[in-house]
Motif scaffolding. Structure first.
Motif, PDB file in Angstrom:
ATOM      1  N   ALA A 167       0.820  -1.217   0.000  1.00 11.15           N
ATOM      2  CA  ALA A 167       0.000   0.000   0.000  1.00 11.15           C
ATOM      3  C   ALA A 167       0.855   1.269   0.000  1.00 11.15           C
ATOM      4  N   ARG A 168       2.085   1.171   0.498  1.00 13.56           N
ATOM      5  CA  ARG A 168       3.002   2.322   0.502  1.00 13.56           C
ATOM      6  C   ARG A 168       3.788   2.425  -0.799  1.00 13.56           C
ATOM      7  N   GLY A 169       3.639   1.457  -1.671  1.00 12.37           N
ATOM      8  CA  GLY A 169       4.321   1.505  -2.955  1.00 12.37           C
ATOM      9  C   GLY A 169       5.677   0.837  -2.984  1.00 12.37           C
ATOM     10  N   GLU A 170       5.989   0.014  -1.984  1.00 13.49           N
ATOM     11  CA  GLU A 170       7.314  -0.583  -1.907  1.00 13.49           C
ATOM     12  C   GLU A 170       7.539  -1.681  -2.948  1.00 13.49           C
ATOM     13  N   PHE A 171       6.464  -2.147  -3.588  1.00 11.95           N
ATOM     14  CA  PHE A 171       6.610  -3.186  -4.598  1.00 11.95           C
ATOM     15  C   PHE A 171       6.195  -2.698  -5.990  1.00 11.95           C
ATOM     16  N   ASP A 172       6.192  -1.375  -6.149  1.00 15.29           N
ATOM     17  CA  ASP A 172       5.759  -0.812  -7.431  1.00 15.29           C
ATOM     18  C   ASP A 172       6.590  -1.347  -8.604  1.00 15.29           C
ATOM     19  N   GLN A 173       7.904  -1.487  -8.412  1.00 13.82           N
ATOM     20  CA  GLN A 173       8.734  -1.972  -9.508  1.00 13.82           C
ATOM     21  C   GLN A 173       8.384  -3.406  -9.876  1.00 13.82           C
ATOM     22  N   SER A 174       8.036  -4.223  -8.868  1.00 15.32           N
ATOM     23  CA  SER A 174       7.618  -5.599  -9.165  1.00 15.32           C
ATOM     24  C   SER A 174       6.382  -5.592 -10.046  1.00 15.32           C
ATOM     25  N   TRP A 175       5.429  -4.722  -9.754  1.00 11.71           N
ATOM     26  CA  TRP A 175       4.211  -4.661 -10.570  1.00 11.71           C
ATOM     27  C   TRP A 175       4.518  -4.152 -11.976  1.00 11.71           C
ATOM     28  N   ARG A 176       5.448  -3.212 -12.099  1.00 12.09           N
ATOM     29  CA  ARG A 176       5.860  -2.762 -13.429  1.00 12.09           C
ATOM     30  C   ARG A 176       6.507  -3.917 -14.201  1.00 12.09           C
ATOM     31  N   ASN A 177       7.276  -4.728 -13.497  1.00 13.45           N
ATOM     32  CA  ASN A 177       7.890  -5.889 -14.135  1.00 13.45           C
ATOM     33  C   ASN A 177       6.831  -6.866 -14.647  1.00 13.45           C
ATOM     34  N   PHE A 178       5.742  -7.018 -13.898  1.00 12.46           N
ATOM     35  CA  PHE A 178       4.685  -7.928 -14.347  1.00 12.46           C
ATOM     36  C   PHE A 178       4.014  -7.392 -15.604  1.00 12.46           C
ATOM     37  N   GLY A 179       3.756  -6.098 -15.643  1.00 12.50           N
ATOM     38  CA  GLY A 179       3.199  -5.515 -16.860  1.00 12.50           C
ATOM     39  C   GLY A 179       4.109  -5.739 -18.049  1.00 12.50           C
ATOM     40  N   ASN A 180       5.399  -5.541 -17.855  1.00 14.22           N
ATOM     41  CA  ASN A 180       6.368  -5.794 -18.919  1.00 14.22           C
ATOM     42  C   ASN A 180       6.356  -7.257 -19.355  1.00 14.22           C
ATOM     43  N   LEU A 181       6.241  -8.162 -18.375  1.00  8.05           N
ATOM     44  CA  LEU A 181       6.258  -9.590 -18.690  1.00  8.05           C
ATOM     45  C   LEU A 181       5.076  -9.965 -19.578  1.00  8.05           C
ATOM     46  N   MET A 182       3.902  -9.415 -19.273  1.00  7.50           N
ATOM     47  CA  MET A 182       2.729  -9.678 -20.093  1.00  7.50           C
ATOM     48  C   MET A 182       2.970  -9.257 -21.541  1.00  7.50           C
ATOM     49  N   VAL A 183       3.549  -8.067 -21.696  1.00  3.45           N
ATOM     50  CA  VAL A 183       3.831  -7.558 -23.035  1.00  3.45           C
ATOM     51  C   VAL A 183       4.887  -8.413 -23.723  1.00  3.45           C
ATOM     52  N   GLN A 184       5.910  -8.789 -22.991  1.00  5.50           N
ATOM     53  CA  GLN A 184       6.999  -9.589 -23.531  1.00  5.50           C
ATOM     54  C   GLN A 184       6.481 -10.882 -24.164  1.00  5.50           C
ATOM     55  N   TYR A 185       5.492 -11.475 -23.533  1.00  4.59           N
ATOM     56  CA  TYR A 185       4.946 -12.734 -24.025  1.00  4.59           C
ATOM     57  C   TYR A 185       3.767 -12.546 -24.984  1.00  4.59           C
ATOM     58  N   GLY A 186       3.526 -11.320 -25.416  1.00  5.42           N
ATOM     59  CA  GLY A 186       2.448 -11.081 -26.357  1.00  5.42           C
ATOM     60  C   GLY A 186       1.072 -11.212 -25.761  1.00  5.42           C
ATOM     61  N   ARG A 187       0.968 -11.069 -24.429  1.00  4.90           N
ATOM     62  CA  ARG A 187      -0.313 -11.197 -23.736  1.00  4.90           C
ATOM     63  C   ARG A 187      -0.665  -9.926 -22.970  1.00  4.90           C
ATOM     64  N   GLY A 188      -0.169  -8.787 -23.457  1.00  3.16           N
ATOM     65  CA  GLY A 188      -0.506  -7.540 -22.782  1.00  3.16           C
ATOM     66  C   GLY A 188      -1.998  -7.285 -22.750  1.00  3.16           C
ATOM     67  N   ASP A 189      -2.680  -7.618 -23.836  1.00  4.28           N
ATOM     68  CA  ASP A 189      -4.119  -7.386 -23.962  1.00  4.28           C
ATOM     69  C   ASP A 189      -4.883  -8.585 -23.399  1.00  4.28           C
ATOM     70  N   SER A 190      -4.705  -8.806 -22.093  1.00  2.27           N
ATOM     71  CA  SER A 190      -5.330  -9.920 -21.384  1.00  2.27           C
ATOM     72  C   SER A 190      -6.027  -9.403 -20.139  1.00  2.27           C
ATOM     73  N   ILE A 191      -6.795 -10.270 -19.507  1.00  6.38           N
ATOM     74  CA  ILE A 191      -7.535  -9.922 -18.286  1.00  6.38           C
ATOM     75  C   ILE A 191      -6.741 -10.387 -17.075  1.00  6.38           C
ATOM     76  N   VAL A 192      -6.605  -9.530 -16.075  1.00 10.23           N
ATOM     77  CA  VAL A 192      -5.942  -9.877 -14.819  1.00 10.23           C
ATOM     78  C   VAL A 192      -6.945  -9.757 -13.681  1.00 10.23           C
ATOM     79  N   ARG A 193      -7.182 -10.877 -13.001  1.00  2.40           N
ATOM     80  CA  ARG A 193      -8.043 -10.873 -11.806  1.00  2.40           C
ATOM     81  C   ARG A 193      -7.151 -10.516 -10.623  1.00  2.40           C
TER      82      ARG A 193
END
Length: 381
Positions: A167-193
């Motif tokens: 909640a304080r943003g200490e894992f913001d870079q990890s979440w950015r990495n996940f967004g990048n990973l989705m794009v890297q695998y050609g699945r950026g346009d997917s649904i995330v629950r």
């Protein structure tokens, strides 16, 4: 679900710390699973072949995703009331017994109609493995031409104490990495629950403090979207009740806001309470935390609706196969098709699990022949 010891789907699963052995075509490997994980049977990841510390810059988006895999493209197709799936309905399943395209294809061949949605999960051993290190989640669906729905937790297994840091943003870079990973695998346009079933009593990322939970969710959403603007977020609750210690006893107290949610969803199983009659089904659906109740919440917020997990539960309070539940769910989907984003049946044969499988014939599986026949007739037509 009813507030009794067995009211949670997770309470039917095996105890915390059990070691699950998943046998894959790549060989045998072990994965430690908690009781909240065992029914999802995520396969162990393959050897890491990419750098987890330096994911590539985002290059994807709706325009670069093949149309048959694009959530934006397929969700925008019109669906007429009165029929489901119809020509444009997004209907599918999780991978069972393995979270991969082959298991999804087998289920859909059995039902007689190809699946346009596959529901899967990430590894949640650590923040690194659930974000930059979960490439196997996408590799196992490399051959799936449909929309991928990824269930992504907010903290790792055993990481409840990390929610305030999130909640304080200490894992913001990890979440950015996940967004990048989705794009890297050609699945950026997917649904995330994102943070799904936060109102379930054994959830690792339960909304014990709604403001902390919402802040964590928003940080995760903002930073995934910063590197993957095409992502579609599905805010999903667990039917049929919310304990008082989570979100103050009402799931919508943990709603993060319309700008952070693209789809409102629910996981809806035939247990605690089960539906012996249509009147019971309608009553359960209409009351707080129910299927229809949340659907109406979605409409008020201008959001499409999804049912990311659903199924019969012969091991629950029904104590038997209940094919009528399949029929009533199909009627519910068909009546609301114009506003239904997608639905995915949850197939499971795990020891101590919900045993919702329709088509598997393994010795460990409880058979649901009546439900299988009704599902095949309604969803395979």
């Amino acid at each position: 679900m009813a507030s009794q010891p067995a009211s949670s789907r997770r309470s039917l699963w095996i105890a915390t710390g059990t070691v699950v052995v998943a046998l894959l075509g790549l060989g045998a490997a072990t994965a430690v699973q908690t009781k909240a994980e065992t029914s999802h049977m995520a396969p162990p990841p393959p050897p890491v072949t990419r750098s987890a510390s330096a994911p590539p810059a985002p290059t994807g988006g709706p325009a670069t995703t093949p149309p048959e895999r694009s959530a934006h493209t397929l969700l925008a197709q019109p669906r007429a009331a009165g029929a489901w799936p119809g020509p444009n309905g997004l209907s599918g399943v999780n991978g069972d017994p393995v979270l991969d395209a082959a298991s999804v294809a087998q289920f859909c061949a059995e039902r007689g109609r190809a699946c346009r949605v596959a529901q899967t999960y990430t590894d949640r051993t650590s923040y690194e493995t659930m974000t930059s290190g979960t490439g196997w989640t996408f590799e196992y669906f490399e051959d799936f031409d449909g929309v991928l729905v990824i269930s992504q937790g907010l903290v790792p297994i055993g990481g409840e104490a990390a929610l305030p840091a999130c909640a304080r943003g200490e894992f913001d870079q990890s979440w950015r990495n996940f967004g990048n990973l989705m794009v890297q695998y050609g699945r950026g346009d997917s649904i995330v629950r994102l943070g799904w079933e936060f109102n379930e009593r054994t959830s690792q990322w339960g909304g014990r403090d709604p403001q902390t939970w919402i802040a964590c969710y928003r940080h995760a959403a903002d930073n995934i979207r910063a590197t993957n603007p095409a992502v579609v977020f599905d805010w999903t609750i667990n039917a049929h009740s919310t304990p008082q210690h989570l979100c103050g006893g009402l799931s919508t107290n943990c709603y993060p806001g319309d700008e952070y949610v693209d789809i409102v969803g629910i996981d809806n199983y035939d247990h605690y309470p089960w539906s012996p009659t249509k009147a019971d089904f309608d009553r359960i659906a209409a009351r707080p935390e129910g299927l229809t109740w949340l659907y109406e919440f979605a409409l008020r917020h201008g959001k499409p609706f999804a049912v990311g997990e659903w199924g019969v539960v012969p091991t629950g309070d029904a104590g038997r196969d209940n094919p009528q539940f399949i029929r009533w769910m199909h009627e519910w989907f068909a009546a609301r098709a114009p506003h239904l984003a997608y639905e995915a049946y949850f197939s499971n044969c795990d020891t101590g699990g919900v045993q919702s499988s329709l088509f598997r014939v393994d010795a460990r599986c409880v058979r649901n022949p009546g439900s299988a026949d009704v599902y095949r007739g309604l969803f395979g037509a």
